[in-house]
Structures are given as C-alpha cells and as structure tokens.
Motif scaffolding. Structure first.
Motif, PDB file in Angstrom:
ATOM      1  N   ALA A 122      12.625   6.798   1.354  1.00 26.62           N
ATOM      2  CA  ALA A 122      12.353   6.853  -0.093  1.00 26.62           C
ATOM      3  C   ALA A 122      11.389   7.996  -0.382  1.00 26.62           C
ATOM      4  CB  ALA A 122      11.749   5.543  -0.571  1.00 26.62           C
ATOM      5  N   ASP A 123      11.567   8.628  -1.545  1.00 26.28           N
ATOM      6  CA  ASP A 123      10.599   9.648  -1.989  1.00 26.28           C
ATOM      7  C   ASP A 123       9.483   8.995  -2.790  1.00 26.28           C
ATOM      8  OD1 ASP A 123      12.284  11.649  -0.940  1.00 26.28           O
ATOM      9  OD2 ASP A 123      13.478  11.616  -2.790  1.00 26.28           O
ATOM     10  N   ALA A 124       9.805   7.857  -3.405  1.00 26.68           N
ATOM     11  CA  ALA A 124       8.802   7.122  -4.198  1.00 26.68           C
ATOM     12  C   ALA A 124       9.150   5.639  -4.159  1.00 26.68           C
ATOM     13  CB  ALA A 124       8.810   7.607  -5.646  1.00 26.68           C
ATOM     14  N   VAL A 125       8.114   4.806  -4.211  1.00 30.60           N
ATOM     15  CA  VAL A 125       8.321   3.354  -4.227  1.00 30.60           C
ATOM     16  C   VAL A 125       7.529   2.762  -5.396  1.00 30.60           C
ATOM     17  CG1 VAL A 125       7.980   1.175  -2.986  1.00 30.60           C
ATOM     18  CG2 VAL A 125       8.699   3.223  -1.728  1.00 30.60           C
ATOM     19  N   VAL A 126       8.216   1.939  -6.186  1.00 34.59           N
ATOM     20  CA  VAL A 126       7.566   1.220  -7.284  1.00 34.59           C
ATOM     21  C   VAL A 126       7.478  -0.241  -6.863  1.00 34.59           C
ATOM     22  CG1 VAL A 126       7.727   0.576  -9.722  1.00 34.59           C
ATOM     23  CG2 VAL A 126       8.603   2.800  -8.956  1.00 34.59           C
ATOM     24  N   SER A 127       6.307  -0.856  -7.055  1.00 32.38           N
ATOM     25  CA  SER A 127       6.160  -2.255  -6.658  1.00 32.38           C
ATOM     26  C   SER A 127       5.412  -3.029  -7.739  1.00 32.38           C
ATOM     27  CB  SER A 127       5.416  -2.334  -5.322  1.00 32.38           C
ATOM     28  OG  SER A 127       5.441  -3.667  -4.845  1.00 32.38           O
ATOM     29  N   PRO A 181       0.825  -1.210   0.000  1.00 31.10           N
ATOM     30  CA  PRO A 181       0.000   0.000   0.000  1.00 31.10           C
ATOM     31  C   PRO A 181       0.862   1.265   0.000  1.00 31.10           C
ATOM     32  CG  PRO A 181      -0.775  -1.579   1.649  1.00 31.10           C
ATOM     33  CD  PRO A 181       0.519  -2.124   1.103  1.00 31.10           C
ATOM     34  N   GLY A 182       0.448   2.254  -0.763  1.00 28.25           N
ATOM     35  CA  GLY A 182       1.179   3.531  -0.835  1.00 28.25           C
ATOM     36  C   GLY A 182       2.184   3.562  -1.975  1.00 28.25           C
ATOM     37  N   ALA A 183       2.570   2.378  -2.479  1.00 26.50           N
ATOM     38  CA  ALA A 183       3.552   2.337  -3.574  1.00 26.50           C
ATOM     39  C   ALA A 183       2.843   2.465  -4.914  1.00 26.50           C
ATOM     40  CB  ALA A 183       4.327   1.023  -3.533  1.00 26.50           C
ATOM     41  N   LEU A 184       3.615   2.814  -5.953  1.00 28.37           N
ATOM     42  CA  LEU A 184       3.104   2.796  -7.327  1.00 28.37           C
ATOM     43  C   LEU A 184       3.151   1.325  -7.760  1.00 28.37           C
ATOM     44  CD1 LEU A 184       4.836   4.977 -10.097  1.00 28.37           C
ATOM     45  CD2 LEU A 184       4.000   2.665 -10.485  1.00 28.37           C
ATOM     46  N   THR A 185       1.976   0.717  -7.956  1.00 26.62           N
ATOM     47  CA  THR A 185       1.937  -0.702  -8.348  1.00 26.62           C
ATOM     48  C   THR A 185       1.893  -0.808  -9.860  1.00 26.62           C
ATOM     49  OG1 THR A 185       0.758  -1.255  -6.318  1.00 26.62           O
ATOM     50  CG2 THR A 185       0.656  -2.866  -8.095  1.00 26.62           C
ATOM     51  N   ALA A 200      10.374  -2.163  -4.977  1.00 27.86           N
ATOM     52  CA  ALA A 200      10.127  -3.122  -3.892  1.00 27.86           C
ATOM     53  C   ALA A 200       9.348  -4.331  -4.388  1.00 27.86           C
ATOM     54  CB  ALA A 200       9.376  -2.419  -2.770  1.00 27.86           C
ATOM     55  N   LEU A 201       9.962  -5.501  -4.299  1.00 23.56           N
ATOM     56  CA  LEU A 201       9.291  -6.741  -4.726  1.00 23.56           C
ATOM     57  C   LEU A 201       8.508  -7.311  -3.549  1.00 23.56           C
ATOM     58  CD1 LEU A 201       9.143  -8.763  -7.144  1.00 23.56           C
ATOM     59  CD2 LEU A 201      10.866 -10.099  -5.927  1.00 23.56           C
ATOM     60  N   PRO A 202       7.191  -7.491  -3.693  1.00 25.72           N
ATOM     61  CA  PRO A 202       6.425  -8.031  -2.572  1.00 25.72           C
ATOM     62  C   PRO A 202       6.665  -9.530  -2.399  1.00 25.72           C
ATOM     63  CG  PRO A 202       4.997  -7.725  -4.476  1.00 25.72           C
ATOM     64  CD  PRO A 202       6.356  -7.208  -4.867  1.00 25.72           C
ATOM     65  N   GLY A 203       6.384 -10.038  -1.191  1.00 30.01           N
ATOM     66  CA  GLY A 203       6.422 -11.482  -0.991  1.00 30.01           C
ATOM     67  C   GLY A 203       5.204 -12.114  -1.649  1.00 30.01           C
TER      68      GLY A 203
END
Ligand SMILES: Cc1cc2nc3c(=O)[nH]c(=O)nc-3n(C[C@H](O)[C@H](O)[C@H](O)COP(=O)(O)OP(=O)(O)OC[C@H]3O[C@@H](n4cnc5c(N)ncnc54)[C@H](O)[C@@H]3O)c2cc1C
Length: 387
Positions: free
Chosen positions: A238-243, A118-122, A150-153
């Motif tokens: 981080a300023d931004a998170v891509v997932s 949640p909160g990341a750019l998916t 960020a790679l999710p589990g």
C-alpha cells in the motif's frame, strides 16, 4: 426521590449524543417533574457523522452551542469534566474540584479514540479531515496509487471506514482516475457483518460495483515502508493506509468499570452497584459504539427516570435496533435488531428504512437539532434528513 429540590434534579455528565437525547427525552416525558443540568468540558456539540463527507465537499460536521441547546429545553449547561462520583453523598466532582449535587446522575461521557494501526492515517472525525484532503490530493497527483482502508480489531464503529472508501472511489471516478486501487482490510467475516446478512451482502455488492477490493478475517497491525503488516503473518502492499481508532472509556473514581474503562449497566441503564446512577452511550459496556444505539440507551434511561419522577409511563428495557445510513453517491439504509431471539432480521434499501431518515437515528434529538438549525424537516430538506 427528590432531595432538597422540589423537582427531581437530574445531572447529566456529557454533552454528546446520549446526554442530549436524554435531556430532550426527559423534557418530553417528565416535563416539569425534572430539572436537568448538563456538565461537560466543551462549549459545543459536534454532529460527527458528516465529518466523513467533509473532505469530499459533500457536507460538513455541524456544530451547536450546548448552552443554547440546553436553554431551549429548559435545562442548564456548565463547563466541567467529571472525575469522581460519590454515590453515597449523591455528588460528583470535576477536574477543577468543583462539586455538583444530584438526585439522579446520568453518565454519558463517551469514549477516547486511540491510534490502533501505527503509521496509518487515523480518522477520528473532523480533526482529521485535512489528512483525508491531503490523501485525495496525492491520489489526484498520482503520488499515491494503492490505498488500504484498514479496520482495527477491538472496539470501534466500522461504518465511517466503509464510507471513506466509497466516497474516495466516487472521487476517483469523478477525476477519471482509473489507475488507483482501493482495498478494505477487515477482521470481520463479511463487510459490516454486525448488521446481518442482507445488509452485509448489500455492502459487499456496493464494494464490488465500485471495484473496491475486500480482504476479510484479517487484522491490520502497522503500516510502514509501503507495506501493511497483517495478522495472519503477511503483508499487503500500500502507498497509504486509512484506519479508525480503537475506543476506550475514561477512568472515573467511584464508578465500576471494566478493564477498558467501560461501565456495566442493566437493561434499564442503571449502573450496577450504584444507587440512582445511570449510564448511556459509548461509555457503557455494550459492545457496539454507535450514535443511534447511544440515543436508544438514553431513551431507556430517560423513561426509567421519568417514571421515578412520577410521570405516568411504564419504562421499557433496552432492545437495540441498529440503523446505519451509508453515505456514498447512492445512500444505502441498513437495519437490524441486535437483541437476538428473532433470527437474522437484517434489511437493506436505497429508500429510507426509518423516519426521520437521520444519520444518527435519535428519536427526540434529531427533530430537536433540525429545528434548532432552522432546517425544514421532511423529504424536501435533504440536509435536515441527515440530522
Ligand atoms: C467519524 C464518525 C462518524 C460516525 N458516524 C456515525 C453515524 O453515521 N451514525 C451513528 O449512529 N453514529 C456514528 N458515529 C458514532 C457516534 O458519533 C457515537 O457513537 C456517539 O457520538 C456516542 O454518543 P455518546 O453520547 O456516548 O458519546 P459522545 O457523543 O462522544 O459524547 C461524549 C460527551 O461527553 C463529554 N465528556 C467527555 N469526557 C467527559 C467527562 N469526563 N465529564 C463530562 N463530560 C465529558 C464530551 O465532551 C462529549 O460532549 C460516528 C463517529 C465518528 C467518529
């Protein structure tokens, strides 16, 4: 065994990689012995791998009209969403209460992407290209400096996340932006570890060369207020998170499924407990969700059905070979055999490790799509070689 049809009537639920590979393979292997019909909710087939290149202006997700792909193969396509299978009646039902009869059914309905961080750019594919374009613009304007990929589990296909990180780093180099930092955060023990030691080492080298940070054995939880929460209990600024999304199957009445709605199959793709029902691709319980593997599963299913229809061949069981083409300024080809028993047979090369050198390595579908797209298929046809 054909019912009231002269030919074995093969009904395919789906219009993606596995469904289309099965359709083309059946035409090649069983010819006029089978009659193939596809049922899926969309009129188009999207070739998703190139979506990662789109925000960088390096390619576009191609789209093909399903009805025309089917016609070109002597098959038919109807719009419909599978909701229930009655194996005892050899019938399926769709969401609009339409019913289709079959002699043999192939379920190839893929997965549903769910937000995992949640909160990341998916990034799910083409629908999220604009989010990445926006991120690049923020990087260019200096509004964003630290980006975590960020790679999710859980179940996902990790390659697009690595490609987005590498292509972002190429973009920053082109812009002369040396202030921004990129970091991959992953539960894996090493980058793309499932591709084996040599491939993973090659990816680690590539990340090091590009100055992309790497945090392994770490699960991203959520992003907010300039911090990526991770497990073990800590934070990464981080300023931004891509997932990427976590993948789940879709619930189908009358079909055995696990808790994530994936369908268990045997090594020939037969759905356990159901007669004359096969499944292929991401919807099966096979843990790696990848187009090349979906195509291999579809080939196994097509061989089994062709043999049942009377074609002179001996079906081979599923022996997964993972082939991944990493898009960045210098493409990297990775390959490994997942079956086990032969030790670590991983390889990595900047030259093609398979041919045609397609992004989704699909034996029958890749040349078929290239031909339909009017693309030359050979070393000179660079765009075709991605198909
Ligand atoms: C951004 C991105 C990049 C990727 N890059 C690569 C790559 O480089 N190489 C690679 O090999 N793989 C890649 N993949 C993974 C690959 O796209 C999938 O593994 C592959 O598409 C799975 O094939 P499938 O046929 O099982 O499912 P899909 O291709 O998803 O097809 C499912 C089909 O079923 C239809 N459908 C859905 N529900 C129903 C229903 N109830 N009834 C009937 N039809 C239904 C859908 O409309 C669709 O036509 C990538 C994925 C993404 C998102």
């Amino acid at each position: 065994m054909p019912g009231h049809h002269d030919k074995l009537h093969v009904l395919v639920a789906g219009g993606g990689v596995a469904a289309l590979e099965a359709m083309v393979a059946l035409r090649k292997l069983a010819g006029e012995l089978v009659d193939v019909e596809l049922v899926s909710p969309d009129a188009d087939f999207f070739y998703r791998p190139l979506a990662v290149a789109e925000p960088f202006g390096l390619g576009e997700a191609l789209r093909f009209d399903l009805a025309s792909l089917a016609r070109g193969c002597g098959a038919r396509h109807s719009l419909g969403t599978l909701v229930a299978v009655r194996a005892d009646e050899r019938r399926i039902w769709t969401s609009r209460n339409a019913s289709y009869a079959y002699d043999v059914l192939i379920i190839a309905v893929g997965t549903r992407p769910r937000e995992a961080v949640p909160g990341a750019l998916t990034f799910r594919g083409q629908a999220d290209v604009r989010l990445v374009t926006g991120l690049l613009s923020d990087l260019d304007r200096g509004l964003v400096r630290k980006v975590a990929f960020a790679l999710p589990g859980g179940v996902t296909w990790p390659l697009p996340l690595y490609e987005l990180a590498l292509l972002t780093s190429d973009h920053l180099a082109r812009q002369g932006n040396s202030a921004a930092t990129l970091t991959i955060v992953t539960p894996e023990a090493a980058p793309l570890a499932l591709l084996g030691t040599e491939a993973s080492d090659a990816v680690a080298d590539l990340l090091r060369e590009r100055g992309i940070g790497l945090v392994t054995e770490t699960y991203p939880e959520r992003f907010g207020d300039g911090e990526l929460q991770i497990v073990p209990d800590a934070r990464i600024e981080a300023d931004a998170v891509v997932s990427l999304p976590r993948l789940r199957g879709v619930q189908l009445a009358g079909v055995p499924q696990d808790e994530d709605c994936f369908i268990p199959v045997d090594s020939f793709g037969r759905v356990v407990e159901l007669e004359d029902v096969y499944a292929a691709g991401d919807i099966t319980t096979f843990p790696v969700k990848q187009g090349g593997l979906a195509a291999q599963q579809a080939d196994v299913v097509a061989e089994a059905i062709a043999a049942e229809a009377g074609a002179d061949l001996a079906p081979e069981p599923f022996e997964p070979v993972l082939r991944a083409l990493v898009l960045s300024s210098s493409p990297l080809f990775l390959r490994t055999e997942l079956g086990g028993g032969r030790g670590d047979v991983s390889s990595a090369d900047t030259e093609a490790l398979w041919w045609p050198a397609s992004k989704i390595a699909a034996r029958y579908l890749s040349p078929y799509l290239a031909e339909r797209a009017g693309l030359a298929y050979g070393p000179a046809g660079e765009r075709a070689s991605l198909l």
